[in-house]
Design a protein around this motif. Structure first.
Motif, PDB file in Angstrom:
ATOM      1  N   CYS A 173       0.837  -1.211   0.000  1.00 47.11           N
ATOM      2  CA  CYS A 173       0.000   0.000   0.000  1.00 47.11           C
ATOM      3  C   CYS A 173       0.868   1.254   0.000  1.00 47.11           C
ATOM      4  N   LEU A 174       0.535   2.195  -0.883  1.00 46.87           N
ATOM      5  CA  LEU A 174       1.150   3.520  -0.815  1.00 46.87           C
ATOM      6  C   LEU A 174       0.183   4.384  -0.028  1.00 46.87           C
ATOM      7  N   LEU A 175       0.629   4.852   1.110  1.00 48.11           N
ATOM      8  CA  LEU A 175      -0.285   5.589   1.981  1.00 48.11           C
ATOM      9  C   LEU A 175      -0.358   7.061   1.570  1.00 48.11           C
ATOM     10  N   THR A 176      -1.423   7.383   0.885  1.00 47.33           N
ATOM     11  CA  THR A 176      -1.702   8.779   0.554  1.00 47.33           C
ATOM     12  C   THR A 176      -2.923   9.175   1.375  1.00 47.33           C
ATOM     13  N   ALA A 178      -5.840   9.978   0.278  1.00 44.32           N
ATOM     14  CA  ALA A 178      -6.960   9.203  -0.250  1.00 44.32           C
ATOM     15  C   ALA A 178      -6.733   7.715   0.025  1.00 44.32           C
ATOM     16  N   GLY A 179      -5.459   7.298  -0.057  1.00 42.48           N
ATOM     17  CA  GLY A 179      -5.116   5.881   0.115  1.00 42.48           C
ATOM     18  C   GLY A 179      -5.518   5.365   1.487  1.00 42.48           C
ATOM     19  N   ALA A 180      -5.357   6.218   2.515  1.00 41.33           N
ATOM     20  CA  ALA A 180      -5.689   5.796   3.868  1.00 41.33           C
ATOM     21  C   ALA A 180      -7.177   5.469   3.975  1.00 41.33           C
ATOM     22  N   THR A 181      -7.990   6.320   3.379  1.00 44.43           N
ATOM     23  CA  THR A 181      -9.436   6.092   3.400  1.00 44.43           C
ATOM     24  C   THR A 181      -9.768   4.834   2.609  1.00 44.43           C
ATOM     25  N   LYS A 182      -9.095   4.740   1.430  1.00 49.20           N
ATOM     26  CA  LYS A 182      -9.359   3.590   0.561  1.00 49.20           C
ATOM     27  C   LYS A 182      -8.954   2.287   1.248  1.00 49.20           C
ATOM     28  N   MET A 206       4.672  11.728   7.984  1.00 49.15           N
ATOM     29  CA  MET A 206       3.501  12.517   8.372  1.00 49.15           C
ATOM     30  C   MET A 206       2.200  11.749   8.149  1.00 49.15           C
ATOM     31  N   ARG A 207       2.095  11.113   6.987  1.00 45.11           N
ATOM     32  CA  ARG A 207       0.866  10.400   6.649  1.00 45.11           C
ATOM     33  C   ARG A 207       0.622   9.252   7.631  1.00 45.11           C
ATOM     34  N   LEU A 208       1.688   8.514   7.943  1.00 46.37           N
ATOM     35  CA  LEU A 208       1.518   7.350   8.819  1.00 46.37           C
ATOM     36  C   LEU A 208       1.283   7.774  10.267  1.00 46.37           C
ATOM     37  N   VAL A 209       2.013   8.802  10.694  1.00 47.14           N
ATOM     38  CA  VAL A 209       1.881   9.201  12.098  1.00 47.14           C
ATOM     39  C   VAL A 209       0.478   9.750  12.362  1.00 47.14           C
ATOM     40  N   ALA A 210      -0.133  10.326  11.332  1.00 51.62           N
ATOM     41  CA  ALA A 210      -1.501  10.834  11.511  1.00 51.62           C
ATOM     42  C   ALA A 210      -2.439   9.681  11.866  1.00 51.62           C
ATOM     43  N   THR A 363      -0.211  21.482  -6.978  1.00 49.19           N
ATOM     44  CA  THR A 363      -1.098  20.455  -6.398  1.00 49.19           C
ATOM     45  C   THR A 363      -0.485  19.073  -6.632  1.00 49.19           C
ATOM     46  N   GLN A 364      -0.961  18.109  -5.894  1.00 55.62           N
ATOM     47  CA  GLN A 364      -0.425  16.757  -6.034  1.00 55.62           C
ATOM     48  C   GLN A 364      -0.598  16.254  -7.465  1.00 55.62           C
TER      49      GLN A 364
END
Ligand SMILES: Nc1ncnc2c1ncn2[C@@H]1O[C@H](COP(=O)(O)OP(=O)(O)OP(=O)(O)O)[C@@H](O)[C@H]1O
Length: 516
Positions: A173-176, A178-182, A206-210, A363-364
């Motif tokens: 998994c690539l945690l983005t 949107a990816g986290a929700t998905k 940052m993404r994972l610690v959130a 933007t991304q």
């Protein structure tokens, strides 16, 4: 005195070691093997520090399995097949040594040059170790975590994991955002187990610690954690956009959440300073320290050039001259800030150059799109900030131009490391003005450490790179054809560079340098 020094003659007349009076041929064989291994490491520029370091693999066929099980053997075969598909003929030195160390389950701090294949050096062992059934088949949850400082780099690592594990049932998994929700939706789990459907998660801290802070994930099952660009992730000053904490705080929280007793940790970077070494002592258990090549130098395949342009206005002049001489795209141009990057973009667009600009405020989607277009050759000259200075593997970048002088030797090494990758030749041109003089020495040191000849060129000499130039070497001599022309700032420049020797091949270019 060591036991082997108490040796006696064996049947063949060769001295062999004795143990308690009994001849031990194995000891002899072992010492020969040790000598061969040491010799091989020297040849490959590999240095290791630590107890019981696994032998390097000289070829992919020597790649070890994680265990002797059929399952592990199958994972190895699949990985070798995927390596073959990549058309990689042999492992790079960092892969030769890091893979066996990590497969053996050891903690590791590895420093190897930019573009030397560090990604596969940690991805391959992760696949070998995690591409087998869990010891407890009932257990679930994430088993491997790969952290990188930017989303772009995380995305690139994710692609490599997917490519190298193809054919093995590893869920990556690539945690983005949107990816986290998905991830939560795809697994059909409640929010506490948002990632439990995955074996390997690639993310920015940052993404994972959130997710960790929201208690949306449990990382207690993680068996292996790798930090890519570890020095950046340990940097107390560097924070990712919009976060409330520096990377180091976020990384610390992620590592604390990976609470498995046996969790294996590995740190990789092209630049490993004293601070990282000290921090690694507290993060790693009984670690091995691996270095490939010269520490904190530029990659060997980069021709590094310093170009003196006098003042700020000289930079645009210099880049236009480079364009006139015929730039070989793809080219990356680094600037210090997004405003400066945007300003240069408008200048180069006006000149009709096929260019675009990349910085954190895009933007991304724009960022993804630019990277894609640069990769496919649609954009020839990509103007950027340090956002893409680390880790990003653009294939075949021919030249890096430091339009703005890098703020540190570390930043310089990573920026120029976008060229000269995987054995390809590259050129790095660094423009500097009078106001950069104070920082010049540290970059000149990197150039020297890299074993490059150092060329400091005036604007005029760009016409004939190398010929009409100042050539500075370490020889303790000073040869000046026309002493009168060595006026400041030319002389000051040479002193700043620490040049012991000056060969003036073209006096006119030196005058130009003084006048610029
Ligand atoms: N064994 C190999 N043989 C040939 N090419 C390889 C091999 N391993 C990796 N590569 C290629 O080398 C390039 C650079 O690899 P990678 O991005 O892992 O470098 P790196 O050491 O992580 O660099 P950086 O420090 O800039 O992040 C990639 O294009 C990769 O596909």
């Amino acid at each position: 005195m060591s036991r082997s020094s108490e040796g006696m003659k064996g049947k063949s007349g060769i001295s062999v070691a004795v143990k308690g009076g009994v001849e031990t041929g194995e000891a002899k064989a072992r010492s020969i093997r040790l000598e061969e291994v040491a010799c091989f490491r020297r040849r490959m520029g590999i240095k290791v520090k630590g107890e019981e370091v696994a032998d390097p693999m000289e070829s992919f066929s020597e790649m070890p399995s994680a265990t002797t099980s059929e399952d592990a053997g199958q994972t190895r075969r699949v990985l070798l097949h995927n390596v073959e598909e990549s058309a990689w003929k042999e492992p790079t030195p960092v892969q030769m040594q890091a893979v066996p160390i990590l497969v053996a389950g050891r903690d590791l701090l590895a420093a190897a040059p930019t573009g030397s294949g560090k990604t596969a050096a940690f991805v391959m062992p992760m696949i070998l170790r995690l591409g087998v059934q869990r010891a407890d088949p009932q257990a679930s949850g994430v088993r491997g975590i790969l952290l990188a400082p930017t989303r772009e780099l995380a995305a690139q690592i994710h692609r490599d994991v997917v490519r190298l594990s193809r054919g093995r049932r590893l869920r990556v998994c690539l945690l983005t955002k949107a990816g986290a929700t998905k991830a939560a939706a795809a697994t059909g789990m409640d929010s506490r187990n948002a990632l439990s459907g995955y074996d390997i998660v690639v993310s920015t801290p940052m993404r994972l610690v959130a997710l960790v802070r929201e208690r949306a994930v449990c990382l207690a099952s993680v068996e292996m954690v790798v930090l890519d660009e570890a020095d950046k992730l340990f940097d107390a000053g560097a924070a990712s956009g919009g976060s409330d904490k520096a990377f180091i705080g976020q990384v610390d929280e992620v590592l604390a959440a990976c609470s498995h007793q046996q969790v294996q940790r590995a740190l990789f970077s092209a630049t490993v300073g004293q601070q990282v070494k000290e921090l690694s002592e507290s993060v790693l258990r009984d670690p091995i320290f691996l270095t490939v090549g010269t520490q904190n130098a530029g990659a060997a395949d980069i021709d590094q050039r310093l170009v003196y342009v006098g003042r700020e206005e000289g930079k645009l002049l210099a880049i236009r001259q480079l364009v006139q001489e015929g730039l070989r795209p793809p080219v990356l141009v680094f600037l210090q800030s997004k405003d400066r990057a945007k300003a240069l973009f408008h200048e180069l667009v006006y000149d009709g150059i096929n260019t675009d600009v990349m910085h954190a405020s895009r933007t991304q989607d724009q960022r993804d799109n630019i990277i894609q277009r640069f990769r496919t050759g649609e954009i020839w000259v990509l103007i950027c900030t340090d956002l893409v200075a680390r880790g990003i593997d653009f294939k075949g970048v021919n030249m890096v131009i430091n339009y703005d002088f890098p703020q540190s030797a570390v930043s310089y090494i990573h920026r120029i490391g976008r060229t000269g990758r995987a054995g390809r030749h590259g050129v790095a041109v660094t423009l500097f003005t009078e106001s950069d003089m104070n920082s010049l020495r540290s970059i000149a040191n990197v150039i020297r450490l890299s074993g490059c000849e150092m060329h400091a060129l005036g604007v005029a000499s760009l016409h004939a790179l190398g010929a009409a130039s100042l050539h500075i070497s370490n020889a303790a001599s000073l040869r000046i054809c026309d002493a009168a022309s060595l006026r400041t700032p030319g002389a000051a420049l040479l002193r700043t560079l620490g040049a012991a020797s000056v060969h003036m091949l073209d006096v006119a270019s030196l005058r130009m340098l003084d006048a610029a």
